[in-house]
Design an enzyme around this catalytic site. Structure first.
Site, PDB file in Angstrom:
ATOM      1  N   GLU A  13      70.412  57.441  30.592  1.00 49.09           N
ATOM      2  CA  GLU A  13      69.836  58.713  30.146  1.00 49.09           C
ATOM      3  C   GLU A  13      68.401  58.392  29.747  1.00 49.09           C
ATOM      4  O   GLU A  13      68.142  57.865  28.680  1.00 49.09           O
ATOM      5  CB  GLU A  13      70.650  59.271  28.968  1.00 49.09           C
ATOM      6  N   CYS A  52      63.721  63.494  24.420  1.00 49.48           N
ATOM      7  CA  CYS A  52      63.710  63.456  25.885  1.00 49.48           C
ATOM      8  C   CYS A  52      63.753  64.866  26.453  1.00 49.48           C
ATOM      9  O   CYS A  52      63.347  65.093  27.597  1.00 49.48           O
ATOM     10  CB  CYS A  52      64.865  62.621  26.410  1.00 49.48           C
TER      11      CYS A  52
END
Length: 498
Positions: free
Chosen positions: A255, A289
């Protein structure tokens, strides 16, 4: 009180042992005021860590999944009891505002609840066999030790996403947190230790914490005794992890970075859009993110929307995240501030105009004013993810053009559109719409719930964590065939008579 002294008091309440401190370990520094809480000792023997995890796997995988879920249920109880202290520690060490620190710990509690339910729902399939007197089924078996490498910006929630699922799936966990946030990791593991003590029969080495830098992560990622490495962080880091793990034919769950966009159409509710943009672009000081980094606005409304955003940005309170009313805390360190300033310089060189913000705040710690930059095109700096509060604004005239702009970056994590048009919304969500792992309508790109699998495509790594069927990444799939007849027919009509 300095942030460091407050952190020390919380660690003592949470039961973190004084033995973890060292004169030459990793420095635990708060970004709030730069104060140092101490030095955390580095884990000395990584080989022993892997060996203990392998030893723990053998008894743990024999324990029924619902019983394994009981450990995670107890962890959820311990987290509820320690929520305020752990959340405060997140604020002190990662610089998040109070509500975001509380939200992160709540996310840990939520994933505990999800995983407890999952421990009774890890279903396989029954498959029709072409051979008479046979049946086939697909089952999911425990995989083995899981290495979790987490980043500073979600110092505890990402561990919980992985650890809770891994534990109910039958896998021991090794956690290598960011060297920038060792205190929250120590506190979380102390909380888990209390749950393990209440559980009673968990094997030694079921969950281990590794304090170390890049070299520690690299060494563990290369260890063939660890079948799955789940890594959260930069794309650069993810590429290195992926190559290391692939070289030994292991699995990696990645991720990585995001360069998330919001498309705003002429029909959009601009009041909603402004609120969504503000949180998505400046929450966690742009260090998510899923932070909104590109605002793609129809040319007919761009000037009006940018003016409203600039006015909102001028009123955003920047300061100590412990203080009531503050919405933007510090960047994690000076290197992040340097990246922020460098990106703004490059944006201007590439034709951009800084509308608001972009300067440092003169106080202890690392604080900046979030910036809005109008850009003529998606230049090199726009294509790059700068982990800081910079919002690039670009315009478009045709909706298909906007979707193409949204997709024309290397990253593919999160995306969103603000529109009151059903056609535009559904086109954005279609196979020819957003190419990201997350696609939202009339909400921003950040703030994902744990019920949905989290992750993205392209340079974001392709991994999925947290909800939905992400649990399958922590298990091995096995197809089983049982012959309950007295014959031995072969598949596909093959004849082999002896």
């Amino acid at each position: 009180m300095t942030a460091a002294n407050e952190a020390k008091a919380i660690l003592q309440r949470l039961g973190v042992s004084a033995s973890v401190w060292s004169s030459d370990g990793f420095e635990a520094r708060s970004p709030i005021d730069g104060s140092v809480a101490g030095r955390v000792a580095e884990t000395p023997d990584l080989d022993a860590v892997a060996e203990r995890a392998v030893a723990a796997f053998h008894p743990w995988k024999r324990i029924p999944a619902p019983r394994r879920g009981e450990l995670v249920r107890l962890l959820g109880e311990e987290l509820r009891a320690s929520k305020d202290d752990l959340a405060r520690l997140v604020t002190l060490e990662a610089g998040k505002i109070v509500s975001e620190g509380l939200g992160e710990v709540q996310e840990m509690i939520d994933i505990c609840d999800f995983a407890v339910g999952l421990s009774r729902q890890m279903y396989g399939l029954t498959i029709a066999s072409e051979r008479p007197g046979h049946h086939m089924r697909e089952t999911w078996q425990p995989l083995g030790p899981v290495l979790v490498i987490s980043a500073f910006n979600f110092p505890v929630a990402v561990w919980a996403w992985n650890a809770c699922l891994a534990l109910v799936c039958g896998d021991p966990v090794i956690w290598k947190p960011s060297e920038k946030t060792p205190l929250t990791a120590l506190a979380t593991h102390a909380i888990l230790d209390r749950a393990i003590a209440r559980f009673g029969d968990a094997p030694e080495g079921l969950s281990q914490l590794v304090i170390g830098g890049r070299e520690a992560g690299e060494a563990l990622a290369a260890d063939a005794r660890i079948p799955l490495v789940s890594a959260t962080g930069s794309t650069r880091m993810g590429r290195a992890v992926a190559q290391t793990v692939a070289a030994r034919l292991g699995r990696s769950l990645l991720e990585l970075g995001g360069n998330n966009a919001m498309i705003v159409t002429p029909s959009a509710d601009l009041d909603m859009a402004v609120r969504a943009i503000a949180f998505s672009a400046v929450g966690t000081a742009g260090q998510r993110c899923t932070t909104l980094r590109r605002l793609l606005v129809h040319e007919s409304i761009a000037d009006a929307l940018v003016a409203r955003l600039a006015a909102a940005y001028e009123t955003l309170p920047v300061g100590d995240p412990r203080e009531t009313g503050v919405l933007i805390g510090p960047l994690i360190d000076d290197a992040s501030a340097h990246g922020f300033e460098t990106a703004l310089t490059q944006a201007v060189e590439q034709g951009g105009e800084i509308v608001v913000g972009g300067d440092r705040v003169d106080r202890d710690g690392v604080y900046v004013r979030p910036a809005i930059v109008r850009m003529p095109a998606q230049s090199a700096v726009v294509q790059h993810e700068t982990f800081a509060p910079i919002l690039y604004v670009l315009t478009w005239s045709d909706f298909d053009e906007a979707v193409a702009m949204q997709n024309a970056v290397p990253q593919g994590l999160s995306s969103c559109v603000f529109t009151d048009s059903v056609r535009e919304a559904e086109a954005f969500l279609s196979a020819w719409g957003s190419d990201c792992g997350i696609a939202n309508v009339n909400i921003g790109p950040s703030g994902a719930e744990i019920g949905g699998a989290f992750g993205g495509e392209k340079d974001t790594g392709g991994g999925r964590e947290s909800g939905s069927d992400a649990w399958k990444a922590y298990m091995r799939r096995q197809t089983q065939t049982v012959n309950f007849s007295r014959e031995l027919p072969l598949a596909q009509g093959v004849k082999f008579d002896v």
